[in-house]
Design a protein around this motif. Sequence first.
Motif, short mmCIF file in Angstrom:
data_model
loop_
_atom_site.label_atom_id
_atom_site.label_comp_id
_atom_site.label_asym_id
_atom_site.label_seq_id
_atom_site.Cartn_x
_atom_site.Cartn_y
_atom_site.Cartn_z
N TRP A 185 -4.81 -0.77 -11.39
CA TRP A 185 -3.56 -1.18 -12.02
C TRP A 185 -2.56 -1.51 -10.92
O TRP A 185 -2.53 -0.87 -9.88
CB TRP A 185 -3.02 -0.06 -12.90
N PHE A 186 -1.70 -2.50 -11.17
CA PHE A 186 -0.65 -2.83 -10.21
C PHE A 186 0.57 -3.37 -10.95
O PHE A 186 0.48 -3.81 -12.09
CB PHE A 186 -1.15 -3.84 -9.18
N ALA A 206 0.81 -1.22 0.00
CA ALA A 206 0.00 0.00 0.00
C ALA A 206 0.83 1.26 0.00
O ALA A 206 0.39 2.30 -0.46
CB ALA A 206 -0.93 -0.01 1.21
N LEU A 207 2.05 1.19 0.52
CA LEU A 207 2.87 2.39 0.60
C LEU A 207 3.76 2.49 -0.62
O LEU A 207 4.33 1.51 -1.09
CB LEU A 207 3.74 2.34 1.87
N VAL A 218 0.47 1.31 -8.12
CA VAL A 218 0.98 2.28 -9.09
C VAL A 218 0.91 3.67 -8.46
O VAL A 218 -0.13 4.34 -8.49
CB VAL A 218 0.19 2.22 -10.41
N CYS A 219 2.01 4.09 -7.86
CA CYS A 219 2.08 5.41 -7.22
C CYS A 219 2.53 6.45 -8.23
O CYS A 219 1.80 7.36 -8.58
CB CYS A 219 3.00 5.36 -6.02
N TYR A 220 3.78 6.32 -8.72
CA TYR A 220 4.23 7.15 -9.84
C TYR A 220 3.50 6.72 -11.10
O TYR A 220 3.34 5.53 -11.36
CB TYR A 220 5.74 7.02 -10.03
N GLN A 221 3.01 7.69 -11.90
CA GLN A 221 2.29 7.37 -13.12
C GLN A 221 2.77 8.24 -14.27
O GLN A 221 3.13 9.40 -14.09
CB GLN A 221 0.78 7.58 -12.93
N ASN A 222 2.78 7.65 -15.46
CA ASN A 222 3.20 8.39 -16.66
C ASN A 222 2.32 8.01 -17.85
O ASN A 222 2.79 7.77 -18.95
CB ASN A 222 4.68 8.10 -16.97
#
Length: 364
Positions: free
Chosen positions: A307-308, A13-14, A315-319
């Motif tokens: 999404w994972f 989760a983190l 998925v914390c950072y996304q582009n």
Amino acid sequence: MAQSLHFPLLLIALCSISECVQRQYHFINEKKTWTEAQSYCREKYTDLATVDNMNDMKQLMTSVNNEQIWFGLQRTGVYNYNWSSGDPVLYLNWGSGQPAGSDNCTYISNGLWYVMPCITSLSFICYNMSRGLVFVNQAMNWRDAQSHCRQNYIDLVSVRNQNENQQLEKFINNRSLSGSPVWIGLFGDSWQWSDQSNSSFRYWDTNQPDNAGGIENCAEITPNDLRRWNDIACNNPFPFVCHEDKLIVIQQNLSWSEALRYCRQNHVDLVSVQSVEIQYKVMNVVKLASTEAVWLGLRHSCALGIWFWVSGETVCYQNWAPGYGTSEEDCEPTVRSGAVQSGGDQTWISHPETHKLNFICRNY
């Protein structure tokens, strides 16, 4: 019987903020010319060493002797502009007639960009994560300004789009400096990495590179205390440093599930892109692909609507490219997986997992 693919059910989760090491350095204590060293590295490892940042430089220095050492930087006939921070150059806002000349650094005035010799003393703008833009009201040449920003903040400021340029202009005007020339992090040179990386990190010694005699076309790490860089003739015999990439593009066209199986059997896993730093590494290697997009370790769960990464992280950072990456993906007739575009801005898109694409494995 077909082998089943197992995915982690427990998602972390983190979001991790740590940066994974993307290459491993190998010191070769044999004296060779730069070209001979390049051939050796390409045969035994990946290439002569590329350095992306000070962390890379420190890692490289842990394994070398205190002597002159080759690494992967060479002068070419191609002149390019780069950001000191390593950000890709996606936006330019030159004033009329610019850029003019060569081996110049960039300043901003009234929102437009101009170049002048890097030895000129100007005030400058740094940035860091907590304070954002930082104006330094001291006149320094561009390289001293760069060193000041790296030591006290993160780096000289980069400008990635029109909105950031407008914010920068407003920041300057609010300090009653409208029209005054102020250094930013853009510089031009004709140096290129042996592996064709777009890394713009430079760590030159004072008054270097100077191309003495017009024949100094290769870069060495000097034996002085700071281990900064110097240009020198390429035919000198020195020990050298190779690097081994931690990301590798596989130029086979496989479905996402086939790509995942290949990476886990032959390397470690499909790559997870958990930070902007790793995205830059992906951007460096994805240009080697032969398909318009390249599989990542990015998977959509129809049951959970998220999404994972197959490594287990959320998925914390996304582009994502516009229109992609939503939780409402069409799961019919097949599940969708994530890929990075091999051209353009190299943003992420989704495809049905049955599409046949190149893919990126990780070795770390």
